[in-house]
Design an enzyme around this catalytic site. Structure first.
Site, short mmCIF file in Angstrom:
data_model
loop_
_atom_site.label_atom_id
_atom_site.label_comp_id
_atom_site.label_asym_id
_atom_site.label_seq_id
_atom_site.Cartn_x
_atom_site.Cartn_y
_atom_site.Cartn_z
N GLY A 4 0.79 -1.23 0.00
CA GLY A 4 0.00 0.00 0.00
C GLY A 4 0.82 1.27 0.00
O GLY A 4 0.34 2.31 0.43
N LYS A 5 2.04 1.21 -0.51
CA LYS A 5 2.88 2.42 -0.52
C LYS A 5 2.30 3.48 -1.47
O LYS A 5 2.18 4.64 -1.11
CB LYS A 5 4.31 2.06 -0.93
CG LYS A 5 4.97 1.12 0.05
CD LYS A 5 6.40 0.84 -0.30
CE LYS A 5 6.58 -0.02 -1.53
NZ LYS A 5 6.02 -1.37 -1.39
N THR A 6 1.94 3.04 -2.65
CA THR A 6 1.35 3.98 -3.61
C THR A 6 0.06 4.55 -3.05
O THR A 6 -0.21 5.75 -3.14
CB THR A 6 1.05 3.25 -4.93
OG1 THR A 6 2.20 2.49 -5.28
CG2 THR A 6 0.72 4.20 -6.03
N HIS B 52 1.82 -38.19 4.02
CA HIS B 52 2.78 -37.09 4.06
C HIS B 52 2.16 -35.88 4.76
O HIS B 52 2.74 -35.31 5.69
CB HIS B 52 3.17 -36.72 2.61
CG HIS B 52 4.21 -35.67 2.51
ND1 HIS B 52 5.51 -35.92 2.16
CD2 HIS B 52 4.15 -34.33 2.70
CE1 HIS B 52 6.21 -34.81 2.15
NE2 HIS B 52 5.39 -33.81 2.47
N GLU B 53 0.96 -35.52 4.35
CA GLU B 53 0.33 -34.33 4.93
C GLU B 53 -0.03 -34.55 6.40
O GLU B 53 0.15 -33.67 7.23
CB GLU B 53 -0.93 -33.93 4.14
CG GLU B 53 -0.65 -33.51 2.70
CD GLU B 53 0.39 -32.41 2.58
OE1 GLU B 53 0.48 -31.57 3.49
OE2 GLU B 53 1.13 -32.40 1.57
N HIS C 39 2.99 -34.05 8.56
CA HIS C 39 3.23 -32.63 8.92
C HIS C 39 2.31 -32.22 10.06
O HIS C 39 2.73 -31.65 11.05
CB HIS C 39 2.89 -31.71 7.74
CG HIS C 39 3.90 -31.71 6.64
ND1 HIS C 39 5.23 -31.46 6.87
CD2 HIS C 39 3.77 -31.88 5.30
CE1 HIS C 39 5.87 -31.51 5.71
NE2 HIS C 39 5.01 -31.77 4.74
N ASP D 292 9.64 -28.95 1.28
CA ASP D 292 9.89 -29.02 2.74
C ASP D 292 11.38 -28.94 3.01
O ASP D 292 11.82 -28.27 3.95
CB ASP D 292 9.37 -30.36 3.30
CG ASP D 292 7.90 -30.56 3.01
OD1 ASP D 292 7.20 -29.54 2.85
OD2 ASP D 292 7.47 -31.72 2.92
P1 ADP Z 1 2.81 -0.90 -3.37
O1 ADP Z 1 2.93 0.47 -3.94
O2 ADP Z 1 3.24 -0.98 -1.94
O3 ADP Z 1 3.44 -1.98 -4.18
P2 ADP Z 1 0.02 -0.47 -3.82
O4 ADP Z 1 -0.18 0.75 -2.99
O5 ADP Z 1 0.13 -0.26 -5.27
O6 ADP Z 1 1.27 -1.28 -3.31
O7 ADP Z 1 -1.12 -1.49 -3.48
C1 ADP Z 1 -1.66 -2.35 -4.43
C2 ADP Z 1 -3.10 -2.68 -4.11
O8 ADP Z 1 -3.17 -3.44 -2.92
C3 ADP Z 1 -3.93 -1.45 -3.83
O9 ADP Z 1 -4.51 -0.98 -4.99
C4 ADP Z 1 -4.97 -1.95 -2.86
O10 ADP Z 1 -6.08 -2.49 -3.52
C5 ADP Z 1 -4.28 -3.07 -2.13
N1 ADP Z 1 -3.77 -2.66 -0.82
C6 ADP Z 1 -2.48 -2.72 -0.42
N2 ADP Z 1 -2.34 -2.31 0.85
C7 ADP Z 1 -3.56 -1.96 1.28
C8 ADP Z 1 -4.06 -1.44 2.52
N3 ADP Z 1 -3.26 -1.21 3.54
N4 ADP Z 1 -5.38 -1.20 2.60
C9 ADP Z 1 -6.20 -1.43 1.56
N5 ADP Z 1 -5.79 -1.91 0.38
C10 ADP Z 1 -4.49 -2.19 0.22
#
Ligand code: ADP
Length: 605
Positions: free
Chosen positions: A212-214, A428-429, A432, A505
């Protein structure tokens, strides 16, 4: 947010100008376009019209041997080929026509060179000058390159009611708190100026992809109600050296005009990598970075332009970029914890129709380690599944199944396992799960399935962490290794042979064991010495050894020793619970998918 494009004159506009000029040129040099239509007639028509005195104006062209004439009222123009006719002049005179002959004219060679070569050239140069002037104006700088190549193309977003706000970004409370100060500053810069405090010019958002950086950067702009410029680091890097630098200049110029505003540079590592000084380095990237550094120094404090940048490889950034006065504030945007995951799921669930009884906490628990983007994807997959099943809303089962789709891929509908294979996978599962459940510190299992998935997994055990784990003890890590080895141990005990099914694994167990020894100081012999450093922390985590070759050898031995010990422990647990192992495996073999509760019920009987 609304994207507002600069009003551009479409290229077709320039083509139109060229077309009009060409037409005019043609019209001037080829007057026939402007002439009335001339009818070609026979000489006898000409003769009879002369007899009838129905003739107005006659032009005799000796050069082309033609006669062009009009009728009496000058309404139509005719043309005929000339025939040897000595009485022609007399007859025309009798008919009362006004007539003239054209001389054998030779176009002036100078004029024809001018018309065919010089004039078109002048016109084209004129058009070229005009167009490049227009382009320059659009780029907006004297130093700009031709045809907009040096233009930044930054997308400009402006405030709108649909703008992303902090409430849309779920979880990430620390990051939001950190960025709230920026919003406050953009709202009220005076308060900061009065006291002499200056805002950081650049803020670096670091974290794994999809956290969610963008979104956070957009939310800052949304909350502060200011324009938002967004550009990706890679967009700066062009084929030609110097273009990137020019783009940076242009971006900052636009930003300064629109201040206060937010400039967001995504994936800044594409231009901000350490300048390593190697021969044959990437000149274009370095010039772009230098320009960015200069621009950041160039604008004075508190001018209202805040630069946010995102990266998932902060360790590769050039130190010059991180020094005070540039990107000196770092905001970590980590993978969401349990509460964060639940909140993100709820935010995205609002966009789809969902059943009332969905337990978001349970889904969040199952999706441990998922990023925001993955959670958004899980909700969307669930909605798609609901549509596929002709339902009008999303249910808990949809969500749980879509977690598996996101983690392990779709169910392979027609992968047919032989009976023996199915039995092996079941053991196997359960191996685990049983080892996990019997070790008190291990998380209980949530679900076990032996339905093959498109990712290649023939079955898997989904473990669920009860709460958030920020620290892991040595014992917990050892137990985890034992759990990884449990699958193979079960195969050995029951079938007396081993299969390829344990490859993943083995990889996981080795990675964990290695990290314990080389990075977490969990091996007494090495005390607290780092034998390995981790790079690329947010992108899977590569590591490089920092020790001598002799030590490497010892590390390898210790890793084997550690895994072997846990493998033996797992085998011991299974041997002690052999009956349960058989019973549970048979149950799984028959049902193919069992829940954690069913598993615990059988185990605890
Ligand atoms: P990044 O820039 O970190 O790679 P983005 O901000 O582009 O990530 O996030 C991609 C998508 O993931 C967003 O469009 C949103 O739908 C979802 N997302 C990511 N983080 C969040 C959050 N904290 N809350 C709500 N949606 C999120």
């Amino acid at each position: 947010m609304n994207e507002v494009k600069e009003p551009k004159k479409p290229i077709i506009f320039y083509y139109m100008i060229v077309m009009v000029v060409l037409l005019l040129f043609n019209a001037l040099t080829m007057p026939w376009l402007l002439e009335r239509k001339i009818q070609n007639v026979g000489y006898n028509t000409f003769l009879s019209m002369t007899e009838e005195k129905n003739i107005g104006y006659v032009e005799i062209d000796n050069q082309e041997n033609t006669i062009t004439f009009t009728d009496k009222n000058n309404e139509a123009i005719y043309k005929t080929a000339m025939v040897e006719d000595p009485d022609l002049t007399q007859r025309l005179y009798d008919a009362g026509a006004s007539f003239a002959g054209t001389e054998m004219k030779q176009a002036s060679p100078l004029l024809s060179i001018f018309m065919t070569w010089v004039l078109p050239l002048i016109i084209f140069i004129g058009i070229g000058q005009f167009m490049s002037k227009k382009m320059m104006e659009r780029v907006g700088g004297k130093d700009s390159m031709m045809f907009g190549m040096g233009k930044s193309n930054a997308k400009v977003y402006v405030k709108s009611t649909k703008g992303i706000k902090f409430k849309d970004v779920a979880g990430e409370d620390e990051a939001k708190e950190n960025l709230a100060e920026i919003v406050e500053y953009l709202h009220n810069p005076e308060r900061y100026r009065e006291i002499g405090a200056s805002m950081p010019k650049g803020i670096l958002l670091v974290g794994p992809p999809g956290t969610g950086k963008t979104m956070l950067a957009k939310a800052v702009a949304g909350e502060a109600d200011v324009p938002f410029f967004s550009m990706s680091g890679s967009e700066f890097v062009e084929m030609f050296v110097g273009m990137g630098a020019s783009k940076v200049r242009d971006l900052f110029k636009q930003a300064k005009d629109k201040a206060p505003c937010i400039v967001f540079i995504d994936e800044i590592d594409a231009i901000g990598k350490k300048r390593d000084g190697q021969i044959g380095g990437n000149d274009e990237r370095e010039q772009t970075l230098n320009q960015l550094l200069t621009e950041m120094d160039g604008f004075e404090e508190n001018n209202g332009v805040i630069i946010l940048a995102a990266t998932n490889r902060p360790e590769t950034l050039d130190p010059a970029l991180l020094r005070p006065g540039r990107f000196d504030r770092r905001v970590p945007v980590e993978l969401p914890d349990l509460k964060g995951r639940e909140a993100i799921l709820k935010v995205h669930a609002k966009k789809v129709k969902i059943a009332d009884d969905v337990d978001f906490e349970k889904v969040a628990r199952m999706a441990s380690g998922a990023s925001g983007a993955e959670l958004a994807n899980i909700v969307n997959e669930a909605a798609l599944r609901a549509v596929r099943d002709h339902r009008s809303f999303v249910t808990q089962v949809d969500l749980e199944e879509s977690i598996e789709v996101v983690i392990a891929g779709y169910q392979k509908k027609n992968a047919i396992l032989t009976d023996k294979e199915k039995r092996i996978v079941a053991y196997h599962e359960i191996g685990h799960a049983l080892v996990a459940a019997k070790q008190t510190n291990s998380a209980p299992v949530q679900k076990i399935t032996i339905v093959p998935r498109t990712s290649g997994a023939l079955g898997y055990t989904m473990q669920v962490e009860e709460g958030n784990h920020y620290l892991m003890s040595k014992e917990e890590m050892e137990n985890k290794i034992a759990t990884y080895t449990g699958g193979r141990a079960a195969e050995e005990i029951v079938f007396g042979s081993v299969t390829t099914g344990a490859s993943n694994d083995i990889e996981q167990a080795t990675k964990l064991a290695r990290a314990m020894i080389t990075r977490y100081g969990m091996c007494k012999d090495f005390d607290m010495v780092a034998m390995e450093v981790q790079t690329n922390q947010y992108l899977g985590g590569d590591s490089s050894l920092t020790c001598s070759a002799e030590t490497q050898k010892i590390i390898d031995e210790k890793v084997v020793e550690l895994v072997r010990k846990q493998h033996e422990k797992a085998a011991q647990i299974l041997l002690e619970n052999r009956e349960k192992l058989d019973e549970l495996s048979l149950y799984l073999y028959q049902k193919e998918t069992i829940t954690g509760d069913e598993f615990m019920n059988i185990l605890n009987v």
